[in-house]
Design an enzyme around this catalytic site. Sequence first.
Site, PDB file in Angstrom:
ATOM      1  N   ARG A   1     -19.001  -9.755 -92.948  1.00 56.86           N
ATOM      2  CA  ARG A   1     -19.948  -8.667 -93.151  1.00 56.86           C
ATOM      3  C   ARG A   1     -20.018  -7.935 -94.396  1.00 56.86           C
ATOM      4  NH1 ARG A   1     -23.841  -4.556 -91.258  1.00 56.86           N
ATOM      5  NH2 ARG A   1     -22.062  -3.389 -90.510  1.00 56.86           N
TER       6      ARG A   1
ATOM      7  N   LYS B   1      -6.511   5.312 -92.597  1.00 56.39           N
ATOM      8  CA  LYS B   1      -6.543   3.823 -92.840  1.00 56.39           C
ATOM      9  C   LYS B   1      -7.114   3.268 -94.097  1.00 56.39           C
ATOM     10  CE  LYS B   1      -7.527  -0.372 -92.576  1.00 56.39           C
ATOM     11  NZ  LYS B   1      -8.597  -1.229 -93.635  1.00 56.39           N
TER      12      LYS B   1
ATOM     13  N   ASP C   1      -4.580  -0.627 -89.248  1.00 61.92           N
ATOM     14  CA  ASP C   1      -5.856  -0.973 -88.547  1.00 61.92           C
ATOM     15  C   ASP C   1      -5.543  -1.527 -87.233  1.00 61.92           C
ATOM     16  OD1 ASP C   1      -4.852  -3.554 -88.840  1.00 61.92           O
ATOM     17  OD2 ASP C   1      -6.361  -4.089 -90.321  1.00 61.92           O
TER      18      ASP C   1
ATOM     19  N   PRO D   1      -1.492   0.865 -94.307  1.00 55.89           N
ATOM     20  CA  PRO D   1      -2.722   0.933 -93.686  1.00 55.89           C
ATOM     21  C   PRO D   1      -2.304   0.449 -92.458  1.00 55.89           C
ATOM     22  CG  PRO D   1      -2.965  -0.089 -95.852  1.00 55.89           C
ATOM     23  CD  PRO D   1      -1.728  -0.161 -95.549  1.00 55.89           C
TER      24      PRO D   1
ATOM     25  N   ARG E   1     -22.339   3.830 -92.593  1.00 56.15           N
ATOM     26  CA  ARG E   1     -21.220   4.008 -93.879  1.00 56.15           C
ATOM     27  C   ARG E   1     -22.075   4.487 -95.361  1.00 56.15           C
ATOM     28  NH1 ARG E   1     -21.171  -0.254 -91.190  1.00 56.15           N
ATOM     29  NH2 ARG E   1     -19.556  -0.593 -89.615  1.00 56.15           N
TER      30      ARG E   1
ATOM     31  N   ASN F   1     -14.799  -0.120 -89.162  1.00 60.90           N
ATOM     32  CA  ASN F   1     -15.227  -0.697 -88.017  1.00 60.90           C
ATOM     33  C   ASN F   1     -16.123  -1.701 -88.371  1.00 60.90           C
ATOM     34  OD1 ASN F   1     -17.686   0.267 -85.518  1.00 60.90           O
ATOM     35  ND2 ASN F   1     -15.749  -0.518 -84.943  1.00 60.90           N
TER      36      ASN F   1
END
Length: 277
Positions: free
Chosen positions: A131, A218, A237, A235, A176, A126
């Site tokens: 970033r 994922k 996403d 994966p 996180r 997310n």
Amino acid sequence: MIKTSEFSDKGALISLYDGFNIELSCECGQCFRFTPSGNGYEGIAQGTVFHLEQIDSNTVFFKDITREDFEKTARRYFDLDRDYNEANEYLCKDSIIKKAYESAKGIRIFNQNPFEALISFIISQNNNIPRIRGIIERLCEAFGTEISKGKYSFPNADSMRDISEENLSVLRAGFRSKYIIDAVGKVLSGEIRPEMLESLPYEDAFNMLLKIRGVGPKVANCVLLFGAGHMEAFPVDVWIGRALKAFYGDGPVPDFGRFGGLAQQYLFVYARENKLI
DNA sequence: AGCCAGGACAAGT
DNA sequence: ACTTGTCATGGC
């Protein structure tokens, strides 16, 4: 696969049979520590600074690398011994992958350190790629070792043994942080052995990763694909989800077999390039 | 300014 | 077994 290699005091000139697009490979979201520099890309991996320059679609120059370092790290890291022609021939039997491949030709799947891949893709959830890169750089500055002025290696689990919510706050990783703490704790306790993921069967490695808080399907597949040599990992996403729905509707998605991860990467680049959906 | 990002988790149907 | 709200932070 490597066709020819020439070594000099300036670096290594490597010519391949099956292509290597540096920009695509470094910008496709598989790794987060390679950035444009000079004529090419510069990045840190395996505790080493790499400088890559594109000569042509099949030829890459590894600036300032010795033959020894090339053989010891670059050959494996940049996946230079794999036969991508074989993989592409197999995958392009599917007309949709063939179209995606035209946008993503020359991508090679790097073989990252498994612990680095684990932490990096926990951070990725997310989140957006610019970033993610920033958080990882701050992590390396805070806990890695300086290998040259201003350049830090990715820390290992042991050098992160004293992390806490407080001293991780410099990362600005948000929710996180507690996932990172859980992952490092499980690695230090031996419950998770990142270096074992490659030799384990896919299913076993996948289920082991899911025991980490903040690691779902994922993230686990990204760790297996990008950090544990499991190219069958696929994966899914948000981008891949949209791409699969757009291309295959509600019908069955082809089984890309042992090259699933490469197919996924082609779809990822293609979907983003076209700002799909 | 506001939407969204290489998701996972918990709580609710 | 599927849906939905929530989680920090900041890039665009």
